[in-house]
Every structure is written in C-alpha cells, then in structure tokens.
Design a protein around this motif. Structure first.
Motif, PDB file in Angstrom:
ATOM      1  N   SER A 176     -23.062  27.389  10.235  1.00 48.60           N
ATOM      2  CA  SER A 176     -23.767  26.703   9.145  1.00 48.60           C
ATOM      3  C   SER A 176     -25.233  26.539   9.535  1.00 48.60           C
ATOM      4  N   THR A 177     -26.056  26.203   8.562  1.00 47.00           N
ATOM      5  CA  THR A 177     -27.503  26.097   8.780  1.00 47.00           C
ATOM      6  C   THR A 177     -27.950  24.649   8.634  1.00 47.00           C
ATOM      7  N   LEU A 178     -28.659  24.136   9.635  1.00 51.00           N
ATOM      8  CA  LEU A 178     -29.171  22.770   9.590  1.00 51.00           C
ATOM      9  C   LEU A 178     -30.409  22.691   8.694  1.00 51.00           C
ATOM     10  N   GLU A 179     -30.882  21.468   8.460  1.00 50.49           N
ATOM     11  CA  GLU A 179     -32.044  21.283   7.585  1.00 50.49           C
ATOM     12  C   GLU A 179     -33.301  21.929   8.152  1.00 50.49           C
ATOM     13  N   ASP A 180     -33.376  22.021   9.478  1.00 49.80           N
ATOM     14  CA  ASP A 180     -34.575  22.630  10.074  1.00 49.80           C
ATOM     15  C   ASP A 180     -34.493  24.156  10.121  1.00 49.80           C
ATOM     16  N   GLY A 181     -33.427  24.729   9.571  1.00 48.64           N
ATOM     17  CA  GLY A 181     -33.289  26.168   9.497  1.00 48.64           C
ATOM     18  C   GLY A 181     -32.527  26.792  10.646  1.00 48.64           C
ATOM     19  N   SER A 182     -32.172  26.022  11.640  1.00 49.13           N
ATOM     20  CA  SER A 182     -31.445  26.584  12.774  1.00 49.13           C
ATOM     21  C   SER A 182     -29.975  26.759  12.420  1.00 49.13           C
ATOM     22  N   VAL A 183     -29.392  27.818  12.934  1.00 45.41           N
ATOM     23  CA  VAL A 183     -27.984  28.144  12.677  1.00 45.41           C
ATOM     24  C   VAL A 183     -27.139  27.644  13.838  1.00 45.41           C
ATOM     25  N   VAL A 184     -26.107  26.908  13.526  1.00 44.06           N
ATOM     26  CA  VAL A 184     -25.229  26.349  14.551  1.00 44.06           C
ATOM     27  C   VAL A 184     -23.795  26.779  14.274  1.00 44.06           C
ATOM     28  N   ARG A 185     -23.036  26.791  15.349  1.00 43.18           N
ATOM     29  CA  ARG A 185     -21.623  27.113  15.183  1.00 43.18           C
ATOM     30  C   ARG A 185     -20.884  25.881  14.680  1.00 43.18           C
ATOM     31  N   GLY A 186     -20.049  26.089  13.648  1.00 43.02           N
ATOM     32  CA  GLY A 186     -19.323  24.973  13.055  1.00 43.02           C
ATOM     33  C   GLY A 186     -19.886  24.607  11.701  1.00 43.02           C
ATOM     34  N   LEU A 187     -19.452  23.477  11.173  1.00 45.67           N
ATOM     35  CA  LEU A 187     -19.811  23.061   9.814  1.00 45.67           C
ATOM     36  C   LEU A 187     -20.782  21.893   9.789  1.00 45.67           C
ATOM     37  N   GLU A 188     -21.490  21.687  10.897  1.00 50.97           N
ATOM     38  CA  GLU A 188     -22.406  20.552  10.970  1.00 50.97           C
ATOM     39  C   GLU A 188     -23.478  20.620   9.889  1.00 50.97           C
ATOM     40  N   GLY A 189     -23.880  21.833   9.524  1.00 49.15           N
ATOM     41  CA  GLY A 189     -24.954  21.965   8.550  1.00 49.15           C
ATOM     42  C   GLY A 189     -24.532  21.784   7.109  1.00 49.15           C
ATOM     43  N   VAL A 190     -23.263  21.650   6.851  1.00 50.75           N
ATOM     44  CA  VAL A 190     -22.797  21.434   5.474  1.00 50.75           C
ATOM     45  C   VAL A 190     -22.959  19.964   5.131  1.00 50.75           C
ATOM     46  N   PRO A 191     -23.744  19.618   4.123  1.00 53.03           N
ATOM     47  CA  PRO A 191     -23.974  18.198   3.806  1.00 53.03           C
ATOM     48  C   PRO A 191     -22.704  17.558   3.260  1.00 53.03           C
ATOM     49  N   PRO A 192     -22.446  16.306   3.632  1.00 55.16           N
ATOM     50  CA  PRO A 192     -21.276  15.606   3.102  1.00 55.16           C
ATOM     51  C   PRO A 192     -21.526  15.140   1.670  1.00 55.16           C
ATOM     52  N   PRO A 193     -20.517  15.128   0.842  1.00 55.32           N
ATOM     53  CA  PRO A 193     -20.703  14.614  -0.526  1.00 55.32           C
ATOM     54  C   PRO A 193     -20.879  13.103  -0.515  1.00 55.32           C
ATOM     55  N   GLY A 194     -21.696  12.621  -1.434  1.00 57.76           N
ATOM     56  CA  GLY A 194     -21.893  11.190  -1.572  1.00 57.76           C
ATOM     57  C   GLY A 194     -21.301  10.690  -2.873  1.00 57.76           C
ATOM     58  N   SER A 195     -21.433   9.390  -3.123  1.00 55.14           N
ATOM     59  CA  SER A 195     -20.854   8.806  -4.332  1.00 55.14           C
ATOM     60  C   SER A 195     -21.478   9.385  -5.596  1.00 55.14           C
ATOM     61  N   LYS A 196     -22.747   9.747  -5.551  1.00 54.60           N
ATOM     62  CA  LYS A 196     -23.426  10.322  -6.712  1.00 54.60           C
ATOM     63  C   LYS A 196     -24.047  11.676  -6.373  1.00 54.60           C
ATOM     64  N   ARG A 197     -23.525  12.292  -5.309  1.00 50.53           N
ATOM     65  CA  ARG A 197     -24.093  13.576  -4.903  1.00 50.53           C
ATOM     66  C   ARG A 197     -22.964  14.530  -4.541  1.00 50.53           C
ATOM     67  N   PRO A 198     -22.448  15.239  -5.531  1.00 48.80           N
ATOM     68  CA  PRO A 198     -21.406  16.228  -5.229  1.00 48.80           C
ATOM     69  C   PRO A 198     -22.000  17.426  -4.497  1.00 48.80           C
ATOM     70  N   VAL A 199     -21.165  18.123  -3.768  1.00 48.53           N
ATOM     71  CA  VAL A 199     -21.588  19.316  -3.038  1.00 48.53           C
ATOM     72  C   VAL A 199     -20.818  20.507  -3.582  1.00 48.53           C
ATOM     73  N   LEU A 200     -21.555  21.536  -3.957  1.00 47.75           N
ATOM     74  CA  LEU A 200     -20.940  22.744  -4.503  1.00 47.75           C
ATOM     75  C   LEU A 200     -20.964  23.838  -3.436  1.00 47.75           C
TER      76      LEU A 200
END
Length: 261
Positions: A140-164
């Motif tokens: 996955s890709t972090l906010e700073d553009g770096s690619v990491v192994r795993g799903l750390e770069g996937v943003p979690p959904p919030g109460s008013k912020r769904p993730v597609l």
C-alpha cells in the motif's frame, strides 16, 4: 392371491375411479389448485409417463417426466433431491423468489457479519490452501508517497468518511477471499463488495420454476450415474460472497454501502 387382488382391484381400479371423480369435480368447479407431478419415464409397473400427460391436461399440472426414473422415484435420494425439486416448482418458487427479492432489497441494512467460527472455517478450507498455492503479497502507499508492505497505507473508514476500494480481480474472483481475509487479519475490517448477480443469488436471475409440460431432465435430477461428491444442487443458501457481505452491484446498493455501512 387375496393381497394381489386387493391391490389390483381396490388400489388401482377403485382408487383410480375415486381419484378421477375428484379431478373431474375440481375441473368443473374451476378451482385453482397447484399440482406438481413427478413421473419416472422408465416406470415398469405403471404407465406413469402417460398418466403425467393426462394430469397435465386434466388439472393443468406442472409435470416432470424424469428420464431413467423408475417406479420408486420419490425414494431415490441418490438421484432426486425432492426438497430442491419442490423449491423449484410453482408450489413454492414464487414465494421463495419474493423472499429472495425482499432479502436483496435489505441486504445492506440486514447484513450480519460472520462470526469467528465461520471466519476460521473459511480460512482453513478456502483461504489458507490458496495462500500456500500463490503466496500473495500486499503493498500500500502512505500519504508521503512511500510504498510499504501491508495495508498500512489504506485509510480507515470514519463515521462520515466511507472508503471505496477499487480494483480488478482474477478469473472468477478467486483472489477476493485473500483480499477479504487480509483486511480482517491486519486491520480487523470486513470489506463489503459489489458483486455480480451470479455471486449473490440475485432475484433477477432466479426463475419462477417450470410452468410448462413434460421436459428434459431438470438440474435437480441426476439422470445418469449417481453423484459421488455429495453435491445436491443449490440449496438456496448464501454464497461465499454473501456470507462476507457482498451485495448485488446496483446503483442503489452502492449508495447504501457508502451511506449506511
């Protein structure tokens, strides 16, 4: 001799006479009574095939003449799944289709996530063998553009912020179980999919059962060799995709998932 006489004379002659009289009265009164007839094409004791044709004309019966079927048709569990046959008939198909439609309409709202036992069983039977076969790796890709192994770069959904989550899957979606499981293991998050109608038992694909006359063998009749794999056809249960939250891909379901889930 007396037993044979009783069965031939009383069961057949007198029984048929009384049955025909009742059929005549029903037809005369115009009473709409659904009738389903299952007959063996190779019945060597009684003329079941011609009787099925007669009942179709007499009471507008839904008839199935099953190739290779004998006299003891209803006690042939190796080839006939009677429960599945009845669910496919006009006796129950309209009601079941309506229930499936109602369920599909509320699939987003009424979904119950699989419990730990179901997840563990699916992981053991489906996911782990596939992991050993293909050895998947997730990045996955972090906010700073770096690619990491795993799903750390996937943003979690919030109460008013769904993730597609948008992507392509392999043939028949065989890799989707890996993706669902990875999110469960790493982020404790069950991702819900918009799936093809076939994968969700969509009501739009469900027929109302056979409504015509005698026909070739239906899917619930094994007219050749008995099956040895224990498969008895579609039992009407949820598919793997439904169990883990997938719904039929429609514009309304897309909005409902983003809004309510």
């Amino acid at each position: 001799p007396e037993c044979l006489k009783h069965r031939v004379a009383d069961w057949l002659d007198k029984g048929c006479a009384q049955t025909n009289d009742r059929l005549w009265r029903l037809r005369r009164r115009g009473r709409a009574c659904p009738v389903v007839v299952y007959a063996g094409a190779d019945d060597r004791f009684l003329p079941s095939k011609s009787e099925a044709d007669r009942l179709k004309k007499a009471v507008a019966a839904e008839t199935y003449v099953l190739p290779g079927g004998g006299h003891a048709l209803l006690v042939d569990p190796e080839r006939l799944n009677l429960a599945t046959a009845l669910r496919a008939s006009k006796l129950y198909a309209p009601e079941l289709k309506q229930k499936a439609f109602d369920k599909a309409q509320n699939a987003v709202r009424d979904f119950v996530p699989p419990n730990a036992t179901t997840v563990a069983d699916t992981r053991r039977r489906v996911v782990d063998p596939l992991r050993r076969l293909v050895s998947p790796v997730f990045f996955s890709t972090l906010e700073d553009g770096s690619v990491v192994r795993g799903l750390e770069g996937v943003p979690p959904p919030g109460s008013k912020r769904p993730v597609l989550l948008v992507g392509n899957h392999q043939l028949f979606g065989s890799d989707l179980s890996l993706l669902v499981d990875e999110f469960l293991k790493e982020k404790d998050l069950l991702i819900r999919g918009l799936a093809h109608p076939v994968a969700t038992n969509a009501p739009s694909l469900n027929g109302a059962g056979g409504l015509g006359g005698p026909r070739t063998a239906p899917e619930w009749w094994a007219d050749s060799q008995p099956r040895r794999d224990g498969f008895q056809g579609n039992s009407g249960g949820d598919t793997f995709f439904q169990t883990f939250g997938a719904v039929e891909v429609t514009p309304r379901n897309f909005v409902r998932l983003l809004r309510d889930d």
